[in-house]
Design a protein around this motif. Structure first.
Motif, PDB file in Angstrom:
ATOM      1  N   ALA A  49       1.881  -1.745  -0.001  1.00  0.00           N
ATOM      2  CA  ALA A  49       0.280   0.212  -0.289  1.00  0.00           C
ATOM      3  C   ALA A  49       0.789   1.679  -0.104  1.00  0.00           C
ATOM      4  O   ALA A  49       2.106   0.775   0.417  1.00  0.00           O
ATOM      5  CB  ALA A  49      -0.759   0.097   1.209  1.00  0.00           C
ATOM      6  N   PRO A  50       0.732   2.613  -0.632  1.00  0.00           N
ATOM      7  CA  PRO A  50       1.114   3.643  -0.599  1.00  0.00           C
ATOM      8  C   PRO A  50       1.927   4.121   0.736  1.00  0.00           C
ATOM      9  O   PRO A  50       0.833   3.950   1.690  1.00  0.00           O
ATOM     10  CB  PRO A  50       0.144   4.450  -1.589  1.00  0.00           C
ATOM     11  CG  PRO A  50      -1.015   3.824  -0.780  1.00  0.00           C
ATOM     12  CD  PRO A  50      -1.114   2.937  -1.416  1.00  0.00           C
ATOM     13  N   PHE A  51       2.820   5.028   0.852  1.00  0.00           N
ATOM     14  CA  PHE A  51       3.493   5.340   1.336  1.00  0.00           C
ATOM     15  C   PHE A  51       4.824   6.203   0.900  1.00  0.00           C
ATOM     16  O   PHE A  51       4.884   6.536   0.503  1.00  0.00           O
ATOM     17  CB  PHE A  51       2.979   4.848   2.987  1.00  0.00           C
ATOM     18  CG  PHE A  51       5.078   4.399   2.862  1.00  0.00           C
ATOM     19  CD1 PHE A  51       6.374   3.752   2.964  1.00  0.00           C
ATOM     20  CD2 PHE A  51       4.603   2.945   2.296  1.00  0.00           C
ATOM     21  CE1 PHE A  51       7.491   3.401   3.038  1.00  0.00           C
ATOM     22  CE2 PHE A  51       5.704   1.906   2.363  1.00  0.00           C
ATOM     23  CZ  PHE A  51       7.288   2.298   2.829  1.00  0.00           C
ATOM     24  N   PHE A  52       4.640   7.264   1.910  1.00  0.00           N
ATOM     25  CA  PHE A  52       6.260   8.042   1.399  1.00  0.00           C
ATOM     26  C   PHE A  52       6.830   7.953   3.030  1.00  0.00           C
ATOM     27  O   PHE A  52       6.731   8.308   4.164  1.00  0.00           O
ATOM     28  CB  PHE A  52       5.769   9.370   1.694  1.00  0.00           C
ATOM     29  CG  PHE A  52       7.257  10.380   1.225  1.00  0.00           C
ATOM     30  CD1 PHE A  52       7.366  10.318  -0.236  1.00  0.00           C
ATOM     31  CD2 PHE A  52       7.389  11.005   2.045  1.00  0.00           C
ATOM     32  CE1 PHE A  52       8.945  11.097  -0.094  1.00  0.00           C
ATOM     33  CE2 PHE A  52       8.497  12.193   2.110  1.00  0.00           C
ATOM     34  CZ  PHE A  52       9.134  11.723   0.715  1.00  0.00           C
ATOM     35  N   SER A  53       7.794   7.731   2.639  1.00  0.00           N
ATOM     36  CA  SER A  53       9.681   8.003   3.035  1.00  0.00           C
ATOM     37  C   SER A  53      10.887   8.619   2.978  1.00  0.00           C
ATOM     38  O   SER A  53      11.163   8.616   1.401  1.00  0.00           O
ATOM     39  CB  SER A  53       9.774   6.422   3.765  1.00  0.00           C
ATOM     40  OG  SER A  53      10.581   5.783   4.753  1.00  0.00           O
ATOM     41  N   PHE A  54      11.260   9.526   4.065  1.00  0.00           N
ATOM     42  CA  PHE A  54      12.082  10.239   3.661  1.00  0.00           C
ATOM     43  C   PHE A  54      13.548   9.193   3.837  1.00  0.00           C
ATOM     44  O   PHE A  54      14.541   8.873   3.247  1.00  0.00           O
ATOM     45  CB  PHE A  54      12.327  11.022   4.773  1.00  0.00           C
ATOM     46  CG  PHE A  54      12.215  12.699   4.042  1.00  0.00           C
ATOM     47  CD1 PHE A  54      12.846  12.782   3.314  1.00  0.00           C
ATOM     48  CD2 PHE A  54      10.755  13.400   4.752  1.00  0.00           C
ATOM     49  CE1 PHE A  54      12.126  14.281   1.836  1.00  0.00           C
ATOM     50  CE2 PHE A  54      10.515  14.551   3.930  1.00  0.00           C
ATOM     51  CZ  PHE A  54      11.141  14.744   3.027  1.00  0.00           C
ATOM     52  N   HIS A  55      13.341   8.287   5.089  1.00  0.00           N
ATOM     53  CA  HIS A  55      14.447   7.891   6.052  1.00  0.00           C
ATOM     54  C   HIS A  55      14.205   6.466   6.574  1.00  0.00           C
ATOM     55  O   HIS A  55      13.229   6.231   7.095  1.00  0.00           O
ATOM     56  CB  HIS A  55      14.698   8.292   7.531  1.00  0.00           C
ATOM     57  CG  HIS A  55      15.421   9.779   6.922  1.00  0.00           C
ATOM     58  ND1 HIS A  55      14.901  10.744   6.869  1.00  0.00           N
ATOM     59  CD2 HIS A  55      16.675  10.523   6.177  1.00  0.00           C
ATOM     60  CE1 HIS A  55      15.462  12.455   6.543  1.00  0.00           C
ATOM     61  NE2 HIS A  55      16.206  11.846   6.196  1.00  0.00           N
ATOM     62  N   HIS A  56      15.094   5.924   6.027  1.00  0.00           N
ATOM     63  CA  HIS A  56      15.185   4.413   7.385  1.00  0.00           C
ATOM     64  C   HIS A  56      16.474   3.627   8.188  1.00  0.00           C
ATOM     65  O   HIS A  56      16.445   5.571   8.806  1.00  0.00           O
ATOM     66  CB  HIS A  56      16.099   3.251   5.689  1.00  0.00           C
ATOM     67  CG  HIS A  56      15.449   3.006   4.449  1.00  0.00           C
ATOM     68  ND1 HIS A  56      15.335   1.781   4.110  1.00  0.00           N
ATOM     69  CD2 HIS A  56      14.403   4.394   3.486  1.00  0.00           C
ATOM     70  CE1 HIS A  56      15.272   2.280   2.222  1.00  0.00           C
ATOM     71  NE2 HIS A  56      14.056   3.367   2.531  1.00  0.00           N
TER      72      HIS A  56
ATOM     73  N   ALA B 136       2.941  14.140   2.148  1.00  0.00           N
ATOM     74  CA  ALA B 136       2.484  16.582   2.468  1.00  0.00           C
ATOM     75  C   ALA B 136       3.611  17.223   3.646  1.00  0.00           C
ATOM     76  O   ALA B 136       3.985  18.207   3.248  1.00  0.00           O
ATOM     77  CB  ALA B 136       1.262  16.364   3.600  1.00  0.00           C
ATOM     78  N   ILE B 137       4.242  15.728   4.207  1.00  0.00           N
ATOM     79  CA  ILE B 137       5.399  16.501   5.052  1.00  0.00           C
ATOM     80  C   ILE B 137       6.777  17.085   3.497  1.00  0.00           C
ATOM     81  O   ILE B 137       7.243  18.199   4.358  1.00  0.00           O
ATOM     82  CB  ILE B 137       6.315  15.573   5.338  1.00  0.00           C
ATOM     83  CG1 ILE B 137       7.609  15.937   6.612  1.00  0.00           C
ATOM     84  CG2 ILE B 137       6.521  14.602   4.851  1.00  0.00           C
ATOM     85  CD1 ILE B 137       7.244  16.503   7.881  1.00  0.00           C
ATOM     86  N   VAL B 138       6.665  16.833   2.997  1.00  0.00           N
ATOM     87  CA  VAL B 138       7.729  17.822   1.666  1.00  0.00           C
ATOM     88  C   VAL B 138       7.103  19.044   1.992  1.00  0.00           C
ATOM     89  O   VAL B 138       7.915  19.640   1.980  1.00  0.00           O
ATOM     90  CB  VAL B 138       7.857  17.264   0.693  1.00  0.00           C
ATOM     91  CG1 VAL B 138       8.660  17.977  -0.371  1.00  0.00           C
ATOM     92  CG2 VAL B 138       7.821  15.305   0.871  1.00  0.00           C
ATOM     93  N   ARG B 139       5.984  19.431   1.238  1.00  0.00           N
ATOM     94  CA  ARG B 139       5.689  21.256   1.690  1.00  0.00           C
ATOM     95  C   ARG B 139       5.311  21.673   2.420  1.00  0.00           C
ATOM     96  O   ARG B 139       5.257  22.676   2.973  1.00  0.00           O
ATOM     97  CB  ARG B 139       4.336  20.654   0.439  1.00  0.00           C
ATOM     98  CG  ARG B 139       4.989  20.560  -1.124  1.00  0.00           C
ATOM     99  CD  ARG B 139       3.867  20.491  -1.642  1.00  0.00           C
ATOM    100  NE  ARG B 139       4.686  20.107  -3.201  1.00  0.00           N
ATOM    101  CZ  ARG B 139       5.256  18.761  -3.672  1.00  0.00           C
ATOM    102  NH1 ARG B 139       4.270  18.106  -3.161  1.00  0.00           N
ATOM    103  NH2 ARG B 139       4.893  19.574  -4.602  1.00  0.00           N
ATOM    104  N   ALA B 140       5.540  20.829   3.291  1.00  0.00           N
ATOM    105  CA  ALA B 140       4.906  21.847   4.848  1.00  0.00           C
ATOM    106  C   ALA B 140       5.961  21.891   5.855  1.00  0.00           C
ATOM    107  O   ALA B 140       6.316  22.808   6.611  1.00  0.00           O
ATOM    108  CB  ALA B 140       4.798  20.120   6.051  1.00  0.00           C
TER     109      ALA B 140
END
Length: 472
Positions: A284-291, A312-316
């Motif tokens: 299922a979709p999600f976004f992640s910066f860091h492992h 949303a975190i990217v533009r926040a």
């Protein structure tokens, strides 16, 4: 100069002008005498480009910070990278960074004159690494800047001597001290975009290819994971628009990103030795910066990461959004564990810590191997960012908070000859908004009891990442 902050934490987005060299800091408490080496961190130090303010936190001009430890003392050095990006800012020119674009007419003219995409930025403000005998500042553009690990003076651009193509580079190189190599990846655009995985030998400091993996999108991939025998790329639905990449009016990397709500996330597991794709997993979709970390558990590959519901975190984290809504309005990342079974393609997902967290690290010798403890910035409280130690086996968490203090990325440093995984200290910079200056905090790694704090002579903008070098 930057405008005065309307919120206390906005000190962390105010430019600094002064550079300090080997400034000895006063220490409140006791720094263990065995702690010897340096924490070298990277991040923005200046948010102005000519008469223009940066649009995003990710866009500030790179400034290195060095916290040196010797026999219970702490010294502080900060120095801007002497880059082409800084020279352009000093000359009053605009910037072409993550979200900050220069004048669109100037950008178009530059495109026409160069008969192709303009030179990528060398504003290496994201991370640092040791590559052979070189200490290098990294960003996601394929340009790297070497620096002196003691004075932080810029030594010039670091260039590879191989032919691995890269249009985007990772700033998150994964160090494997057991196998004495570092793993990285880069992205190549084109009709058939790909990710190129490579290894860097610690003795030679040169890159050799591991594998080339087809990309879907391609995705914006900020980090990766390794196990003793695998490299794991996690491709989320945040895609890079190739059409926009080729458009001369695109002003910043942020303009290229599009979130595909109908697409899932993809785990690509690659054998580190053969380069073969072991299996691709759809979730299922999600976004992640860091492992956080990864390891092999019998017939499963376990991948721990910080997951967001979407992008949303990217533009926040744009400076406009932060000024209007603050940190509290930014979505919180959650610790999430994925168990991937290559044999039958099964994926199991779990979450053991309900609090918000980001900027996770683990003790260096446990990177890519079964581990128990992770340390991270805790994010889901108003008026502060805390520190969390997470027991990933039991799900129990130990937290440290202090009102008005914003803790950045922590690093655990093991005591020499330590037997226990959490025998050592955790060091982390922080912004004390009440005293209007930054601090270097030292914690007991087992209990998170504060052992010492060393106030800096000024408030340093919030940074991104760093590493502890015992021999720097």
């Amino acid at each position: 100069m930057s405008p005065p902050p309307s919120r206390a934490y906005e000190l962390g987005f105010r430019s600094v002008d002064r550079e300090y060299a080997g400034r000895r800091l006063p220490v409140e408490g006791t720094v263990p005498t065995w702690l010897s080496g340096a924490l070298i961190r990277n991040g923005p130090g200046r948010f102005e480009f000519g008469g223009e303010r940066a649009a995003h936190w990710f866009d500030g001009l790179a400034m290195l910070r060095r916290y040196g430890f010797d026999d219970g003392t702490v010294t502080y050095t900060n120095r801007f990278l002497r880059s082409d990006a800084r020279a352009a800012a000093d000359a009053g020119d605009g910037a072409a960074e993550f979200a900050t674009g220069g004048n669109s007419l100037r950008g178009t003219l530059g495109w026409l004159r160069s008969l192709g995409p303009p030179e990528p930025t060398d504003n290496a403000n994201v991370h640092v690494a040791r590559i052979g005998d070189h200490f290098v500042a990294l960003t996601e553009a394929p340009r790297r800047i070497a620096f002196d690990p003691v004075t932080l003076e810029t030594r010039g651009e670091f260039r590879w001597r191989d032919d691995i193509p890269e249009h985007l580079a990772t700033a998150h190189l994964r160090v494997d001290p057991t196998r004495e190599e570092t793993i990285g990846f880069c992205t190549e655009f084109g009709l058939d975009p790909t990710y190129h995985l490579y290894r860097i030998s610690h003795d030679r400091g040169s890159r050799t290819p591991i594998a080339t993996v087809p990309a879907a999108g391609p995705g914006y991939v900020h980090d990766c994971s390794i196990t003793d025998s695998h490299v794991v790329i996690v491709e989320t639905p945040l895609r890079i628009s190739i059409v926009k990449v080729l458009a001369p009016w695109t002003e910043g990397f942020l303009d290229l990103l599009e979130y595909d709500e109908d697409a899932g996330s993809r785990f690509v597991v690659v054998d580190r030795d053969t380069g073969a794709v072991v299996r691709t997993f759809e979730t299922a979709p999600f976004f992640s910066f860091h492992h956080v970390n990864a390891f092999q558990d019998d017939d499963e590959v376990v991948v721990d990461l910080v997951a967001f519901e979407d992008d949303a975190i990217v533009r926040a984290l744009s400076l406009e959004a932060l000024a209007a809504d603050g940190f509290e309005a930014a979505p919180d990342g959650r610790f999430r564990r994925y168990r991937l079974r290559p044999g039958d393609g099964r994926v199991r997902r779990s979450q053991r810590y309900d609090g918000g967290l980001e900027l996770p690290t683990v003790p260096e010798r446990f990177g890519g191997r079964r581990y128990r403890y992770a340390y991270a910035q805790a994010t889901d409280r108003q008026g502060a960012n805390g520190l969390v130690k997470l027991d990933v086996e039991s799900g129990q968490a130990t937290e440290w908070w202090e009102r008005g203090v914003y803790v950045e990325e922590p690093r655990m440093v093991a005591r020499p000859d330590a037997a226990a995984e959490d025998d050592g200290v955790v060091i982390a910079p922080a912004l004390d908004t009440r005293r209007e200056r930054s601090l270097l905090l030292v914690f007991d790694a087992e209990t998170l009891a504060e052992r010492a704090r060393a106030p800096l002579p000024h408030a340093v903008p919030f940074g991104f990442h760093g590493r502890y070098f015992p021999d720097a």
